[in-house]
Design a protein around this motif. Structure first.
Motif, short mmCIF file in Angstrom:
data_model
loop_
_atom_site.label_atom_id
_atom_site.label_comp_id
_atom_site.label_asym_id
_atom_site.label_seq_id
_atom_site.Cartn_x
_atom_site.Cartn_y
_atom_site.Cartn_z
N ILE A 159 7.53 60.79 15.59
CA ILE A 159 8.13 59.48 15.80
C ILE A 159 9.39 59.58 16.64
N ASP A 160 10.15 60.68 16.48
CA ASP A 160 11.36 60.87 17.27
C ASP A 160 11.01 61.01 18.75
N LYS A 161 9.97 61.81 19.02
CA LYS A 161 9.53 61.99 20.41
C LYS A 161 8.99 60.68 20.99
N PHE A 162 8.27 59.93 20.16
CA PHE A 162 7.72 58.67 20.63
C PHE A 162 8.83 57.71 21.06
N VAL A 163 9.86 57.58 20.22
CA VAL A 163 10.99 56.70 20.53
C VAL A 163 11.64 57.11 21.85
N ALA A 164 11.84 58.43 22.01
CA ALA A 164 12.49 58.93 23.22
C ALA A 164 11.66 58.67 24.46
N LYS A 165 10.36 58.97 24.38
CA LYS A 165 9.49 58.78 25.54
C LYS A 165 9.33 57.29 25.89
N GLU A 166 9.24 56.48 24.87
CA GLU A 166 8.97 55.06 25.08
C GLU A 166 10.16 54.32 25.68
N PHE A 167 11.39 54.73 25.31
CA PHE A 167 12.55 53.91 25.67
C PHE A 167 13.60 54.62 26.52
N SER A 168 13.33 55.84 26.96
CA SER A 168 14.36 56.56 27.71
C SER A 168 14.23 56.43 29.22
N GLN A 169 13.15 55.87 29.69
CA GLN A 169 13.00 55.70 31.14
C GLN A 169 13.65 54.39 31.57
N VAL A 170 14.92 54.51 31.96
CA VAL A 170 15.68 53.34 32.37
C VAL A 170 16.07 53.47 33.84
N SER A 171 16.09 52.36 34.51
CA SER A 171 16.31 52.36 35.96
C SER A 171 17.75 52.64 36.35
N THR A 172 18.66 52.55 35.41
CA THR A 172 20.09 52.65 35.73
C THR A 172 20.65 54.06 35.59
N LEU A 173 19.80 55.04 35.25
CA LEU A 173 20.25 56.42 35.08
C LEU A 173 19.53 57.36 36.03
N ALA A 224 17.54 62.51 24.57
CA ALA A 224 18.01 63.32 23.44
C ALA A 224 18.83 62.46 22.46
N LEU A 225 19.60 61.52 23.00
CA LEU A 225 20.35 60.60 22.14
C LEU A 225 19.41 59.72 21.31
N LEU A 226 18.30 59.32 21.91
CA LEU A 226 17.34 58.49 21.17
C LEU A 226 16.64 59.30 20.09
N VAL A 227 16.36 60.58 20.37
CA VAL A 227 15.83 61.46 19.34
C VAL A 227 16.81 61.55 18.18
N CYS A 228 18.07 61.73 18.52
CA CYS A 228 19.15 61.82 17.54
C CYS A 228 19.20 60.55 16.68
N LEU A 229 19.12 59.41 17.32
CA LEU A 229 19.17 58.13 16.62
C LEU A 229 17.98 57.98 15.68
N SER A 230 16.78 58.31 16.17
CA SER A 230 15.59 58.21 15.34
C SER A 230 15.68 59.15 14.14
N TYR A 231 16.16 60.36 14.39
CA TYR A 231 16.33 61.34 13.31
C TYR A 231 17.30 60.81 12.25
N MET A 232 18.41 60.27 12.70
CA MET A 232 19.42 59.77 11.77
C MET A 232 18.87 58.61 10.93
N GLN A 233 18.14 57.70 11.56
CA GLN A 233 17.59 56.57 10.83
C GLN A 233 16.56 57.04 9.80
N ARG A 234 15.78 58.06 10.15
CA ARG A 234 14.82 58.59 9.18
C ARG A 234 15.51 59.22 7.98
N ASN A 235 16.74 59.64 8.16
CA ASN A 235 17.47 60.32 7.10
C ASN A 235 18.54 59.44 6.45
N GLY A 236 18.36 58.13 6.56
CA GLY A 236 19.19 57.20 5.81
C GLY A 236 20.45 56.71 6.47
N HIS A 237 20.64 57.02 7.74
CA HIS A 237 21.82 56.56 8.47
C HIS A 237 21.44 55.38 9.37
N SER A 238 22.39 54.54 9.64
CA SER A 238 22.09 53.36 10.46
C SER A 238 22.33 53.58 11.94
#
Length: 337
Positions: free
Chosen positions: A23-37, A47-61
């Protein structure tokens, strides 16, 4: 062409990360391709999106950028052992996966703000006060915070309520002067003058003792209150019911039997309370169809995730009191990587 380069940079970055889920990889692949970077920035954003997904899975907002800046995460540290099976202190120089070294805080802020210039990313993610959220979790957190603020307003008891409490207080608590603060009395008194409270403590610290006396005090103020006890799981529900029943026996003789008989003891699971059906996020009760409750006491509150907590406050009428019971150290936070 830029999209393909983005994809390649993102894939290379994700392949370096250990200890993450699909799920962490899915979030990163799905939403990391942005035109402004550019490519390197897009890789870090993934990598930040992986981090965010990981944190949410472990009870952090959210992810605090300050916490991860200038630090390596998701590294696969292959640890050797000596002949006796003891873990050696030396870590292999080359890990199977090297993880990601996040840059300085200034660089992270620039990448996040750059990513959120993309219209799609801005709809899905929020950056505020140094923290990166998914918009869904940000909205949950804001909704819960607003409900707590409203319910913590001081609401003094009227003279009739004070008289009723005085008639029962000495039977519930020791009233002689001591050198130590009686935090159970403080907790109950505090809960009676606001519509929100947290009773926190480890095993054996008197949470059930306090909850029973809160129930008795609430009923002394208003015998018609509709009080509901809830817990996040069936096992927790059963423990809550048994604990209160056992605690009631300790007050036999101090409180009359008719009063004790009126104390609610049958807890219900939160899912059943809200009418949350299996395999769906829809609830029977919500902001447009409120629960018929005056007081809700939730045990094992540390087990309630942000999404379920938001659904609880949505379904409560404005006048309802909400009290959480639990142990702040029951579920320890987990470090990334």
């Amino acid at each position: 062409m830029k999209t393909l380069l983005h994809q390649s940079a993102i894939e290379l970055t994700l392949d370096k990360l250990a200890g993450i889920e699909a799920i962490d990889k899915f979030v990163a692949k799905e939403f990391s391709q942005v035109s402004t970077l550019n490519d390197d920035e897009a890789a870090l954003w993934s990598a930040l999106l992986v981090c965010l997904s990981y944190m949410q899975r472990n009870g952090h907002s959210c992810v605090s950028l300050c916490d991860i800046a200038n630090t390596r995460y998701f590294e696969d540290k292959s640890v050797t052992q000596d002949a006796n099976g003891e873990q050696a202190s030396q870590i292999e120089e080359k890990s199977a996966k090297e993880g990601i070294m996040f840059p300085s805080l200034t660089s992270l802020i620039r990448i996040v703000k750059g990513a959120l210039e993309d219209k799609r990313a801005a709809q899905l993610f929020v950056y505020e006060h140094g923290r990166l959220y998914s918009r869904r979790y940000y909205d949950f957190e804001q909704e819960i915070a607003q409900s707590v603020v409203e319910r913590t307003l001081f609401e003094p008891l009227d003279d009739s309520a004070v008289v009723n409490l005085k008639s029962i207080w000495a039977s519930m608590f020791p009233t002689e002067t001591t050198q130590q603060q009686d935090w159970q009395q403080v907790a109950v008194a505090k809960c009676l003058v606001q519509r929100f409270g947290v009773i926190n403590g480890g095993p054996g610290t008197g949470k059930t003792y306090t909850v029973l006396r809160l129930l008795l005090a609430l009923q002394a103020i208003d015998s018609e209150l509709n009080i509901v006890l809830a817990a996040p799981t069936g096992k927790a529900q059963q423990r809550m019911t048994e604990s209160i029943l056992n605690s009631i026996e300790g007050l036999r003789g101090a409180i009359d039997d008719d009063t004790l008989a009126r104390v609610p003891t049958d807890a219900i699971t939160i899912h059943r309370l809200l009418g949350l059906r299996e395999h769906t996020v829809q609830t029977q009760y919500h902001r447009h169809r409120l629960l018929n409750i005056d007081v809700l006491i939730v045990d094992e509150a540390s087990m309630v995730d942000l999404a379920l907590m938001a659904r609880i406050v949505r379904a409560l009428p404005a006048h309802a009191k909400l009290y959480f019971i639990g142990d702040a150290d029951q579920l320890l936070s987990r470090r990334i990587g």
